[in-house]
Design a protein around this motif. Structure first.
Motif, PDB file in Angstrom:
ATOM      1  N   ILE A  47       0.864  -1.172   0.000  1.00 25.72           N
ATOM      2  CA  ILE A  47       0.000   0.000   0.000  1.00 25.72           C
ATOM      3  C   ILE A  47       0.904   1.227   0.000  1.00 25.72           C
ATOM      4  O   ILE A  47       1.693   1.407   0.935  1.00 25.72           O
ATOM      5  CB  ILE A  47      -0.918   0.019   1.240  1.00 25.72           C
ATOM      6  CG1 ILE A  47      -1.762  -1.255   1.306  1.00 25.72           C
ATOM      7  CG2 ILE A  47      -1.806   1.258   1.226  1.00 25.72           C
ATOM      8  CD1 ILE A  47      -2.514  -1.425   2.614  1.00 25.72           C
ATOM      9  N   ASP A  51      -1.908   6.606   0.695  1.00 26.55           N
ATOM     10  CA  ASP A  51      -3.134   6.157   0.033  1.00 26.55           C
ATOM     11  C   ASP A  51      -4.224   5.927   1.078  1.00 26.55           C
ATOM     12  O   ASP A  51      -3.931   5.578   2.226  1.00 26.55           O
ATOM     13  CB  ASP A  51      -2.887   4.873  -0.752  1.00 26.55           C
ATOM     14  CG  ASP A  51      -2.348   5.134  -2.144  1.00 26.55           C
ATOM     15  OD1 ASP A  51      -1.944   6.280  -2.423  1.00 26.55           O
ATOM     16  OD2 ASP A  51      -2.310   4.181  -2.953  1.00 26.55           O
ATOM     17  N   HIS A  73      -9.728  -1.793   4.625  1.00 24.96           N
ATOM     18  CA  HIS A  73      -9.675  -2.029   3.181  1.00 24.96           C
ATOM     19  C   HIS A  73      -8.793  -0.961   2.544  1.00 24.96           C
ATOM     20  O   HIS A  73      -8.899   0.229   2.867  1.00 24.96           O
ATOM     21  CB  HIS A  73     -11.069  -1.982   2.549  1.00 24.96           C
ATOM     22  CG  HIS A  73     -11.014  -2.164   1.065  1.00 24.96           C
ATOM     23  ND1 HIS A  73     -10.850  -3.389   0.475  1.00 24.96           N
ATOM     24  CD2 HIS A  73     -11.040  -1.253   0.062  1.00 24.96           C
ATOM     25  CE1 HIS A  73     -10.801  -3.224  -0.837  1.00 24.96           C
ATOM     26  NE2 HIS A  73     -10.911  -1.949  -1.110  1.00 24.96           N
ATOM     27  N   ALA A  74      -7.920  -1.402   1.630  1.00 25.67           N
ATOM     28  CA  ALA A  74      -7.040  -0.477   0.912  1.00 25.67           C
ATOM     29  C   ALA A  74      -6.729  -1.059  -0.462  1.00 25.67           C
ATOM     30  O   ALA A  74      -7.026  -2.223  -0.743  1.00 25.67           O
ATOM     31  CB  ALA A  74      -5.759  -0.249   1.692  1.00 25.67           C
ATOM     32  N   ASP A  75      -6.129  -0.250  -1.311  1.00 26.04           N
ATOM     33  CA  ASP A  75      -5.709  -0.683  -2.644  1.00 26.04           C
ATOM     34  C   ASP A  75      -4.215  -0.959  -2.640  1.00 26.04           C
ATOM     35  O   ASP A  75      -3.426  -0.170  -2.118  1.00 26.04           O
ATOM     36  CB  ASP A  75      -6.039   0.380  -3.687  1.00 26.04           C
ATOM     37  CG  ASP A  75      -7.539   0.541  -3.874  1.00 26.04           C
ATOM     38  OD1 ASP A  75      -8.264  -0.473  -3.756  1.00 26.04           O
ATOM     39  OD2 ASP A  75      -7.984   1.662  -4.145  1.00 26.04           O
ATOM     40  N   THR A  77      -0.654  -1.782  -4.776  1.00 29.81           N
ATOM     41  CA  THR A  77       0.023  -1.588  -6.055  1.00 29.81           C
ATOM     42  C   THR A  77       1.348  -2.339  -5.998  1.00 29.81           C
ATOM     43  O   THR A  77       1.947  -2.494  -4.937  1.00 29.81           O
ATOM     44  CB  THR A  77       0.288  -0.104  -6.368  1.00 29.81           C
ATOM     45  OG1 THR A  77       1.102   0.440  -5.354  1.00 29.81           O
ATOM     46  CG2 THR A  77      -1.001   0.678  -6.464  1.00 29.81           C
ATOM     47  N   HIS A  88      -2.718  -3.894  -9.605  1.00 26.59           N
ATOM     48  CA  HIS A  88      -3.574  -3.005  -8.820  1.00 26.59           C
ATOM     49  C   HIS A  88      -4.751  -3.843  -8.355  1.00 26.59           C
ATOM     50  O   HIS A  88      -5.525  -4.325  -9.177  1.00 26.59           O
ATOM     51  CB  HIS A  88      -4.067  -1.818  -9.656  1.00 26.59           C
ATOM     52  CG  HIS A  88      -2.959  -0.991 -10.210  1.00 26.59           C
ATOM     53  ND1 HIS A  88      -2.253  -0.098  -9.449  1.00 26.59           N
ATOM     54  CD2 HIS A  88      -2.423  -0.949 -11.451  1.00 26.59           C
ATOM     55  CE1 HIS A  88      -1.333   0.478 -10.204  1.00 26.59           C
ATOM     56  NE2 HIS A  88      -1.400  -0.034 -11.416  1.00 26.59           N
ATOM     57  N   GLU A  89      -4.843  -4.056  -7.063  1.00 25.25           N
ATOM     58  CA  GLU A  89      -5.951  -4.838  -6.523  1.00 25.25           C
ATOM     59  C   GLU A  89      -6.252  -4.374  -5.108  1.00 25.25           C
ATOM     60  O   GLU A  89      -5.437  -3.715  -4.473  1.00 25.25           O
ATOM     61  CB  GLU A  89      -5.629  -6.339  -6.553  1.00 25.25           C
ATOM     62  CG  GLU A  89      -4.370  -6.717  -5.818  1.00 25.25           C
ATOM     63  CD  GLU A  89      -3.973  -8.160  -6.048  1.00 25.25           C
ATOM     64  OE1 GLU A  89      -3.858  -8.892  -5.054  1.00 25.25           O
ATOM     65  OE2 GLU A  89      -3.782  -8.548  -7.212  1.00 25.25           O
ATOM     66  N   GLY A  90      -7.415  -4.734  -4.628  1.00 30.61           N
ATOM     67  CA  GLY A  90      -7.809  -4.352  -3.281  1.00 30.61           C
ATOM     68  C   GLY A  90      -7.476  -5.441  -2.280  1.00 30.61           C
ATOM     69  O   GLY A  90      -7.307  -6.603  -2.638  1.00 30.61           O
ATOM     70  N   THR A  92      -8.651  -6.560   1.858  1.00 27.78           N
ATOM     71  CA  THR A  92      -9.424  -6.340   3.082  1.00 27.78           C
ATOM     72  C   THR A  92      -8.866  -7.281   4.132  1.00 27.78           C
ATOM     73  O   THR A  92      -8.730  -8.485   3.881  1.00 27.78           O
ATOM     74  CB  THR A  92     -10.918  -6.604   2.849  1.00 27.78           C
ATOM     75  OG1 THR A  92     -11.385  -5.707   1.840  1.00 27.78           O
ATOM     76  CG2 THR A  92     -11.714  -6.394   4.118  1.00 27.78           C
TER      77      THR A  92
END
Length: 190
Positions: A47, A51, A73-75, A77, A88-90, A92
């Motif tokens: 992360i 962000d 929850h975060a994205d 990279t 690029h994915e999330g 949790t």
């Protein structure tokens, strides 16, 4: 002597629990968005600092201190460990930590504490994310990766892509074979 680093009480990750200090059984729900702290990553995926991280938390006063449960929850990279394509994915993760109101007796496991009526969520968040990250992230499970000889993505390579490899142990013999063929051709021409 206490060698711990003092908390940055101005950080959004340090939450006040003053309202829960009145007794066990009190609880509060919190939904917030905080900037990601630094170094929440592995070498290929993580992360980015700053962000947004979305948190849904429940803070409960219990006899021992404050129990924090919830999700973050975060994205993410990074790049694929086989073909180096950007990822690029999330993500949790579940968060759960008991912050003790008083330090444990000597010899007890290290446990986070409620300090100055606050709890610091950053270490709990960092541990939850870093342990959930794949050590070798992939863009897809069947990613073929890169050609070891020329570096082209194997999925983009033309059909039949390959490179002739000569085992270095046999290279000298291959050189002799080439010399012998040249000698035979010269003999036939005479």
């Amino acid at each position: 002597m206490d060698t711990t680093v003092p908390r940055d009480r101005t950080s959004g990750w340090v939450l006040s629990v003053r309202d829960l200090a009145r007794g066990a059984g009190l609880q509060r729900e919190l939904t917030t968005r905080l900037p990601a702290p630094a170094a929440v990553s592995l070498p290929l995926l993580g992360i980015p600092e700053g962000d947004p991280v979305d948190l849904e938390l429940r803070l409960e006063a219990v006899h021992e201190g404050v129990l924090v449960t919830g999700t973050a929850h975060a994205d993410l990279t990074g790049e694929c460990s086989r073909c180096l394509l950007p990822l690029h994915e999330g993500i949790t993760v579940d968060l759960q930590e008991l912050y003790l109101a008083a330090p444990p007796a000597e010899g007890a496991d290290e446990q986070p504490l409620v300090e100055h009526e606050t709890v610091d969520l950053e270490p709990v968040f960092r541990d939850a994310v870093v342990t959930a990250l794949p050590f070798r992230p992939l863009c897809r499970p069947d990613c073929e990766g890169l050609c070891a000889d020329c570096g082209i993505r194997l999925e983009d390579a033309p059909a039949g892509h390959g490179h002739e490899r000569v085992d270095p142990r046999w290279a000298a013999l291959a050189g002799l074979a080439g010399t012998r063929e040249t000698s035979n051709t010269e003999t036939e021409e005479r």
